[in-house]
Design an enzyme around this catalytic site. Structure first.
Site, PDB file in Angstrom:
ATOM      1  N   ASP A 225       0.828  -1.211   0.000  1.00  0.00           N
ATOM      2  CA  ASP A 225       0.000   0.000   0.000  1.00  0.00           C
ATOM      3  C   ASP A 225       0.866   1.267   0.000  1.00  0.00           C
ATOM      4  OD1 ASP A 225      -2.652   1.202   0.296  1.00  0.00           O
ATOM      5  OD2 ASP A 225      -1.972   1.811   2.289  1.00  0.00           O
ATOM      6  N   GLU A 249       1.929   0.010  -4.762  1.00  0.00           N
ATOM      7  CA  GLU A 249       0.964   0.983  -5.256  1.00  0.00           C
ATOM      8  C   GLU A 249       1.646   2.340  -5.349  1.00  0.00           C
ATOM      9  OE1 GLU A 249      -3.015   3.418  -3.829  1.00  0.00           O
ATOM     10  OE2 GLU A 249      -1.598   2.624  -2.390  1.00  0.00           O
TER      11      GLU A 249
END
Ligand code: NAG
Ligand code: NAG
Ligand code: NAG
Ligand code: NAG
Length: 496
Positions: A225, A249
């Protein structure tokens, strides 16, 4: 002694080699789901889930186990689940942490989703099916229910002291990388205390944790993330400690900025391609040019495009069907997602043409679709995953072959991926469902005259012409996906 040492070394190598590598991941196809929203332990498909409530809807790891057939029948060979760790326990002004991104205790599981045994069982059953488990992990921040001034650090574990965090500053300017890495996400309702990932004790403790997590639950890969909110040096050590494939990400459109993270993490999600893909396919007035430009810039900039995560939806973005309800466009975007460079990722519900716009509306419960296998997009995904899996089975270098356009105009592009005899020729168009029938001649498809190819979406066959070209009849804005008939034989594709 010498032999003994070698035996021990061999043993260690064998043990670490079990973790899945980028080379093993590049042939995979991923189904992404939020655990809370995919399937319930009781299997109920009528349980209410009002996304606006931002509350737990009851999905569990057990529920996933019981609904793996649905995913595997579509041809997916891996799943990516939302974070598994303990989150803010109470209701905030933004609802509950059902999505998992408000972590507080790294060593406790989120008990809404089940027990440690359940998670181990999920991993074991996936492996028995020949599938991989990817888990979403957060290292940038913890979650706090309230304003930054009210944070009680003793509630966090193991980072139970202010000394592990960056000093508070709000992240406002995304063009200032120092600010992006050091300042805090969130606001006065929910704030996300930002870990000081430059601190060696934080690096060490994250390393210890991720190594244990991967080993305890036999995890095959990680989705990382908010990768761009953390310094790259941290990711290098984190990935090394994890010992498995990591895809970060990096929410950014620039190829140079994004690809640079591939020097610290194995992979990044292909955000630079996402926006051009939308510009081409989310309306009948889009153009193919920017997508082709983005393909070549990623191919020339990234270290290895074969392991990028290729997607057209996720839990942070508007559903494709919220942008257009044209089913032909939805088919084109999914066909392209699976057949482009990289590891395809399809977000749960895309196969049911779900249309939620932004967070939280794009986090609909999959069970409310009844897991219909009759949906048009379920069938399309089954066909395109099958042909990709077949191409990879016959020639694993399919995965590293760079997709390129054989022909394009503003509304249509014809792509080739794969070496001679195993290539997939796909025709992707934004003409839309109400467009009529038209003909297209494509040269240089790399197949000998007289060879038959089958469109895996309609099962209609055509023959390569004398000059080595294909004459393709387009209809109703549908994509075409051609594969050599002799290569398809024995696969069951189109009954071959
Ligand atoms: C944001 O950061 C960039 C790069 O550091 C800087 O040039 C720019 O002036 C900043 N913008 C604002 C509004 O502070
Ligand atoms: C970038 O952000 C850092 C941290 O907030 C700040 O110290 C620095 O002055 C900023 N640089 C620019 C050019 O705005
Ligand atoms: C992994 O399992 C061991 C043994 O049960 C436990 O002590 C450790 O806390 C676990 N670590 C994580 C991150 O789950
Ligand atoms: C289509 O995608 C582009 C690029 O992301 C975006 O600017 C545009 O708003 C989208 N169209 C619709 C109807 O959502």
């Amino acid at each position: 002694m010498k032999f003994l040492t070698q035996a021990i070394v061999a043993c260690v190598v064998a043990a670490t080699a079990r973790a899945a590598t980028p080379e093993q991941w590049r042939g995979r196809s991923i189904y992404q789901l939020l655990t809370d929203r995919y399937a319930r332990t009781d299997g109920r498909t009528t349980a209410a889930c009002d996304t606006q409530n931002r509350d737990f809807c009851g999905g569990t790891w057990r529920g996933i186990i019981n609904r793996l057939d649905y995913i595997q029948r579509m041809g997916f060979t891996a799943i990516w689940i939302s974070p598994v760790t303990y989150n803010i326990p109470d209701r905030t002004l933004y609802g509950y942490g059902y999505h998992g991104f408000w972590q507080q205790d790294l060593y406790k599981l989120n008990d809404h989703f089940g027990t440690a045994e359940d998670l181990k069982e999920l991993s074991k059953i996936l492996h028995e099916r020949g599938m991989y488990l990817m888990v979403d992990v957060v290292a940038n921040h913890n979650g706090w229910n309230g304003d930054w001034r009210t944070v009680d650090y003793s509630r966090f574990y193991p980072f139970n002291d202010q000394k592990y965090f960056h000093r508070y500053c709000p992240l406002l300017n995304y063009s200032n990388q120092t600010e992006v890495e050091d300042c805090w996400l969130g606001d006065s309702k929910v704030v996300l205390p930002d870990l000081n990932t430059q601190d060696s004790s934080v690096v060490e403790q994250y390393g210890k944790w991720i190594k244990e997590l991967v080993s305890n639950y036999s995890i095959d890969g990680l989705r990382v993330d908010t990768a761009k909110l953390v310094d790259k040096a941290f990711w290098s050590s984190f990935q090394q400690a994890a010992g498995v494939f990591c895809s970060g990400e990096v929410f950014a459109g620039d190829a140079f900025y994004t690809c640079d993270y591939q020097n610290s993490l194995d992979s990044v999600l292909n955000y630079p391609q996402y926006w051009p893909l939308m510009l081409f396919l989310n309306s009948t007035t889009g153009t193919s040019g920017p997508l082709l430009d983005s393909l070549s810039s990623m191919q020339s900039t990234c270290k290895d495009v074969s392991v990028l995560g290729t997607f057209s939806e996720n839990h942070d973005l508007p559903r494709f069907a919220s942008q257009t309800d044209d089913m032909a466009l939805a088919k084109n975007v999914l066909a392209y997602t699976v057949l482009s460079d990289g590891i395809p990722i399809v977000y749960a519900g895309q196969e049911q043409h779900y249309s939620g716009y932004a967070d939280p509306d794009n986090r609909e419960a999959t069970w409310l679709s009844g897991y219909s296998q009759e949906s048009e997009l379920f069938k399309l995904l089954t066909a395109v995953n099958s042909v990709r899996n077949r191409a990879l089975y016959l020639d694993e270098s399919y995965a590293t072959y760079h997709i390129h356009a054989l022909w394009n105009d503003p509304n249509t592009a014809v792509f080739r991926k794969g070496y001679d005899g195993y290539q997939i020729i796909s025709v992707i168009t934004n003409k839309g469902a109400s467009s009529g029938s038209w003909m297209l001649t494509v040269e240089n498809v790399g197949l000998a005259p007289g060879k038959n190819v089958v469109d895996v979406l309609t099962c209609k066959q055509i023959t390569v012409g004398d000059g080595g070209y294909l004459v393709i009849v387009m209809d109703g804005g549908l994509p075409r996906v051609y594969f050599p008939v002799d290569a398809a034989k024995g696969s069951g594709i189109c009954g071959l």
